[in-house]
Design a protein around this motif. Sequence first.
Motif, PDB file in Angstrom:
ATOM      1  N   ILE A 148       6.208   8.674   5.969  1.00 33.02           N
ATOM      2  CA  ILE A 148       5.633   8.516   4.736  1.00 33.02           C
ATOM      3  C   ILE A 148       5.333   6.982   4.359  1.00 33.02           C
ATOM      4  O   ILE A 148       6.070   6.105   4.579  1.00 33.02           O
ATOM      5  CB  ILE A 148       6.658   8.820   3.558  1.00 33.02           C
ATOM      6  CG1 ILE A 148       7.096  10.318   3.810  1.00 33.02           C
ATOM      7  CG2 ILE A 148       6.061   8.771   2.142  1.00 33.02           C
ATOM      8  CD1 ILE A 148       5.909  11.235   3.662  1.00 33.02           C
ATOM      9  N   THR A 149       3.933   6.766   3.993  1.00 30.29           N
ATOM     10  CA  THR A 149       3.455   5.277   4.022  1.00 30.29           C
ATOM     11  C   THR A 149       3.348   4.915   2.453  1.00 30.29           C
ATOM     12  O   THR A 149       2.486   5.710   1.724  1.00 30.29           O
ATOM     13  CB  THR A 149       2.208   5.126   4.530  1.00 30.29           C
ATOM     14  OG1 THR A 149       2.404   5.359   6.140  1.00 30.29           O
ATOM     15  CG2 THR A 149       1.814   3.665   4.453  1.00 30.29           C
ATOM     16  N   VAL A 150       4.165   4.144   1.858  1.00 30.35           N
ATOM     17  CA  VAL A 150       3.607   3.698   0.740  1.00 30.35           C
ATOM     18  C   VAL A 150       3.087   2.424   0.331  1.00 30.35           C
ATOM     19  O   VAL A 150       3.658   1.256   0.988  1.00 30.35           O
ATOM     20  CB  VAL A 150       5.400   3.544  -0.096  1.00 30.35           C
ATOM     21  CG1 VAL A 150       5.221   3.098  -1.703  1.00 30.35           C
ATOM     22  CG2 VAL A 150       6.073   5.206  -0.065  1.00 30.35           C
ATOM     23  N   GLN A 186      11.006  -4.893  -3.259  1.00 28.14           N
ATOM     24  CA  GLN A 186      11.563  -3.887  -2.166  1.00 28.14           C
ATOM     25  C   GLN A 186      11.113  -2.405  -2.801  1.00 28.14           C
ATOM     26  O   GLN A 186      10.612  -2.084  -3.885  1.00 28.14           O
ATOM     27  CB  GLN A 186      13.148  -3.753  -2.352  1.00 28.14           C
ATOM     28  CG  GLN A 186      13.498  -5.353  -2.283  1.00 28.14           C
ATOM     29  CD  GLN A 186      15.213  -5.400  -2.410  1.00 28.14           C
ATOM     30  OE1 GLN A 186      15.779  -4.470  -1.629  1.00 28.14           O
ATOM     31  NE2 GLN A 186      15.709  -5.819  -3.399  1.00 28.14           N
ATOM     32  N   VAL A 187      11.180  -1.464  -1.789  1.00 29.82           N
ATOM     33  CA  VAL A 187      11.023   0.062  -1.978  1.00 29.82           C
ATOM     34  C   VAL A 187      12.128   0.582  -1.436  1.00 29.82           C
ATOM     35  O   VAL A 187      12.563   0.526  -0.334  1.00 29.82           O
ATOM     36  CB  VAL A 187       9.789   0.332  -1.265  1.00 29.82           C
ATOM     37  CG1 VAL A 187       9.430   1.921  -1.683  1.00 29.82           C
ATOM     38  CG2 VAL A 187       8.463  -0.208  -1.798  1.00 29.82           C
ATOM     39  N   ILE A 188      12.732   1.587  -2.385  1.00 25.31           N
ATOM     40  CA  ILE A 188      13.978   2.143  -1.969  1.00 25.31           C
ATOM     41  C   ILE A 188      13.899   3.599  -2.322  1.00 25.31           C
ATOM     42  O   ILE A 188      13.609   3.835  -3.542  1.00 25.31           O
ATOM     43  CB  ILE A 188      15.289   1.686  -2.847  1.00 25.31           C
ATOM     44  CG1 ILE A 188      15.201   0.027  -2.693  1.00 25.31           C
ATOM     45  CG2 ILE A 188      16.437   2.261  -2.595  1.00 25.31           C
ATOM     46  CD1 ILE A 188      16.172  -0.583  -3.612  1.00 25.31           C
ATOM     47  N   PRO A 189      14.058   4.656  -1.409  1.00 23.66           N
ATOM     48  CA  PRO A 189      13.839   5.989  -1.580  1.00 23.66           C
ATOM     49  C   PRO A 189      14.990   6.548  -2.062  1.00 23.66           C
ATOM     50  O   PRO A 189      16.263   6.175  -1.821  1.00 23.66           O
ATOM     51  CB  PRO A 189      13.892   6.608  -0.249  1.00 23.66           C
ATOM     52  CG  PRO A 189      13.377   5.448   0.597  1.00 23.66           C
ATOM     53  CD  PRO A 189      13.983   4.061   0.157  1.00 23.66           C
ATOM     54  N   ALA A 193      13.097  -0.747   2.041  1.00 25.80           N
ATOM     55  CA  ALA A 193      12.262  -1.665   2.985  1.00 25.80           C
ATOM     56  C   ALA A 193      11.891  -2.785   1.999  1.00 25.80           C
ATOM     57  O   ALA A 193      11.825  -2.737   0.813  1.00 25.80           O
ATOM     58  CB  ALA A 193      10.835  -0.862   3.312  1.00 25.80           C
ATOM     59  N   PHE A 194      11.566  -3.911   2.844  1.00 26.01           N
ATOM     60  CA  PHE A 194      11.502  -5.127   1.926  1.00 26.01           C
ATOM     61  C   PHE A 194      10.132  -5.729   2.116  1.00 26.01           C
ATOM     62  O   PHE A 194       9.525  -5.822   3.207  1.00 26.01           O
ATOM     63  CB  PHE A 194      12.436  -6.381   2.417  1.00 26.01           C
ATOM     64  CG  PHE A 194      12.424  -7.556   1.651  1.00 26.01           C
ATOM     65  CD1 PHE A 194      13.007  -7.891   0.175  1.00 26.01           C
ATOM     66  CD2 PHE A 194      11.732  -8.757   2.130  1.00 26.01           C
ATOM     67  CE1 PHE A 194      12.765  -8.815  -0.303  1.00 26.01           C
ATOM     68  CE2 PHE A 194      11.706  -9.718   1.547  1.00 26.01           C
ATOM     69  CZ  PHE A 194      12.395  -9.955   0.263  1.00 26.01           C
ATOM     70  N   GLN A 224      11.779   3.820  -5.562  1.00 30.86           N
ATOM     71  CA  GLN A 224      11.725   2.952  -6.639  1.00 30.86           C
ATOM     72  C   GLN A 224      11.295   1.485  -6.073  1.00 30.86           C
ATOM     73  O   GLN A 224      11.940   1.407  -5.126  1.00 30.86           O
ATOM     74  CB  GLN A 224      13.384   2.976  -7.132  1.00 30.86           C
ATOM     75  CG  GLN A 224      13.598   1.961  -8.387  1.00 30.86           C
ATOM     76  CD  GLN A 224      14.765   1.893  -8.893  1.00 30.86           C
ATOM     77  OE1 GLN A 224      15.645   1.425  -8.361  1.00 30.86           O
ATOM     78  NE2 GLN A 224      14.979   2.596  -9.948  1.00 30.86           N
ATOM     79  N   VAL A 225      10.379   1.100  -6.938  1.00 34.33           N
ATOM     80  CA  VAL A 225       9.905  -0.298  -6.514  1.00 34.33           C
ATOM     81  C   VAL A 225      10.846  -1.086  -7.384  1.00 34.33           C
ATOM     82  O   VAL A 225      10.530  -1.361  -8.483  1.00 34.33           O
ATOM     83  CB  VAL A 225       8.340  -0.498  -6.693  1.00 34.33           C
ATOM     84  CG1 VAL A 225       8.250  -1.887  -6.310  1.00 34.33           C
ATOM     85  CG2 VAL A 225       7.511   0.554  -5.953  1.00 34.33           C
TER      86      VAL A 225
END
Length: 377
Positions: free
Chosen positions: A153-155, A169-172, A184-185, A212-213
């Motif tokens: 999955i690419t965000v 940051q992006v946190i599932p 991911a940072f 969540q960004v």
Amino acid sequence: MKLFHLFLLSLVCIVAAIAAPASAGPADLTVTSSAIDPLVLMKGDTGTLSVEIKNNGAESVTIRSARLYGSGVVALSDSYPSVGDIGAGNSKTFTFTVRADAGEGTFYPMFVLDIQDGGNLRYPIPVQVEDTPLTASVIGKPDAFSEGRTADITVKVGNPRPNAVSGVQVIPQGTGFKATPTGAFVGALPADGSGTVVFNLTPTAETDVTFQVVWRNGINTHTADLALPIVFGEDKRQADPVVTNVEVVPEAGGYRIVGDVMNAGLEAARSVLITPGAPATPTDPYRVYVVGTLDPDDASPFEVTFRADANVTEVPIVVEYRDSDGNRYTTTTMVEVGGMAAPVKDSEGGIPVAGIIIAVLVAIGVVGAIYYSWRRT
């Protein structure tokens, strides 16, 4: 006497004029610059507002106090109650903590310097407030999700704000899946900048994944959520083993099935095994036929042997394989056998009844011949 008093008064004025230093007035003070961090606030954000002044006069100026006030953007820190002198040509910076209390727009909190000898300097400082958040979108995902199958999955995170942000940051978040990495940072994003992150997502159930960004505008933390529904469906790219060219050969007490298995999918099928399923009972020599890896469009012959009851008319041929992540899949093809199994041959087990009968008859004949010969002699 009057002349003496007049002389003393004049003397005092002269001394006072010589002793007292000259002082510049408000006209000699100017605001040379102002800055706010972050550059653009969001509603509720706190920031730091700095104002630099300079004394352009030829004499020092005594400042009694400095303060900031206004509506929309309000000062949280105290005013400067006693500033003191600023020499000719010197500069000084005043710093205030402010908060955006109103909605969006440009506000002008007033910076005020009170001069010791009277008068003041008033200067409005423009402060912009805009609530535009970061945006996030899924730019890469499989056509369909499958239980236990890992998908990339690419965000993509974008910054449409007029100022830079940091610590992105992006946190599932959610249940019913595993994600690698767990967060991911992205780091800092300039205005109109963007960044991408990739997650390996393995769903264990149909669910919603929330990416969540999290980012910072100055010292203020903000979040934005991106929901991705996980619904299971058919993967158009996965391996698809197909059994063809099947031939059923009855054997003594069972069957032998030969045929071909072909991978009609777009991904490799790994660790391919072929077995007859219930009600068939696998028998030697081919209880299980190992094919190995089948790349897309590849085919392989196979054969299996088994035993089945006489009333069984069809049996399943089960193809088991795995994908590149080790997930196990099976497909089943029904094959008609029609109760064609041949009877068990004497030579393949059991008691050779016919041979025993023949041997007994031969023995009886031999004994009878011997007895007949003995009676004639």
